[in-house]
Design a protein around this motif. Sequence first.
Motif: not given
Ligand SMILES: Nc1ncnc2c1ncn2[C@@H]1O[C@H](COP(=O)(O)OP(=O)(O)OP(=O)(O)O)[C@@H](O)[C@H]1O
Length: 215
Positions: A36-42
């Motif tokens: 969680s939080g590694c950047g997948k959704s981004t």
């Molecule tokens: N709109 C935003 N504003 C500030 N920080 C953000 C925002 N979106 C994501 N982050 C931060 O960027 C980092 C990557 O987030 P991301 O959502 O890409 O992770 P993820 O791997 O998809 O997580 P998960 O598996 O929990 O969905 C995290 O530290 C998150 O807190």
Amino acid sequence: MIKLVGVGLDFGATKALDGVDLAVAAGDVVAVTGPSGCGKSTLLHVLAGLLRPDRGEVSVGGTDLTSANDQARTRWRLENCGFVFQLGDLVPELTLLDNVALPLDGLRAKNARERARDTLGELGIAELADRFPDQVSGGQAQRAAIARALVHNPPLVLADEPTGSLDQDSGSKVLDLLLRAVSDRGATVVLATHERRLAAAAHREIRMLDGRVVA
Ligand SMILES: Nc1ncnc2c1ncn2[C@@H]1O[C@H](COP(=O)(O)OP(=O)(O)OP(=O)(O)O)[C@@H](O)[C@H]1O
């Protein structure tokens, strides 16, 4: 189909993406995994042109998404991208049929509805076309969300935890339907997931940690 070179994106002090290089061939099914939080959704949002990176280059299907302005990226996304979210994200006031017809805005109404109905049939829920999202199960709603992502035959399908809200059985069924439908269309798929089972169904897995691709 996808080429990322040195892509970086910050949210304040957080480096959500930190020098990501990635190449994906047309027709590939790629799972993006990591904590969680590694950047997948981004990463998925960058591939959809929803977020513009602070650094690096992004090219998808030959379109340079780094230099395109917001309007050009939006137009590109509507034509080239299908997006499946964890919770389906259907419009509650619209029937499943009308939800699925949404990306077909440009088609004459009758054709759009016929195509939406066919795609619901492909996902095995044609008989639910006239129900509203709160009148169907989570698995059925997720199938409708997949139909909506595929109805305009986009070359790129992005799925963010597409079965994350479902139990294992219906999650597996929904995943099979998604993979069969994209393979019939020859679409490229990037799928973010925590689940090993989903990652194992992909052709390739990309593991992320702290905004970087580590394996
Ligand atoms: N709109 C935003 N504003 C500030 N920080 C953000 C925002 N979106 C994501 N982050 C931060 O960027 C980092 C990557 O987030 P991301 O959502 O890409 O992770 P993820 O791997 O998809 O997580 P998960 O598996 O929990 O969905 C995290 O530290 C998150 O807190």
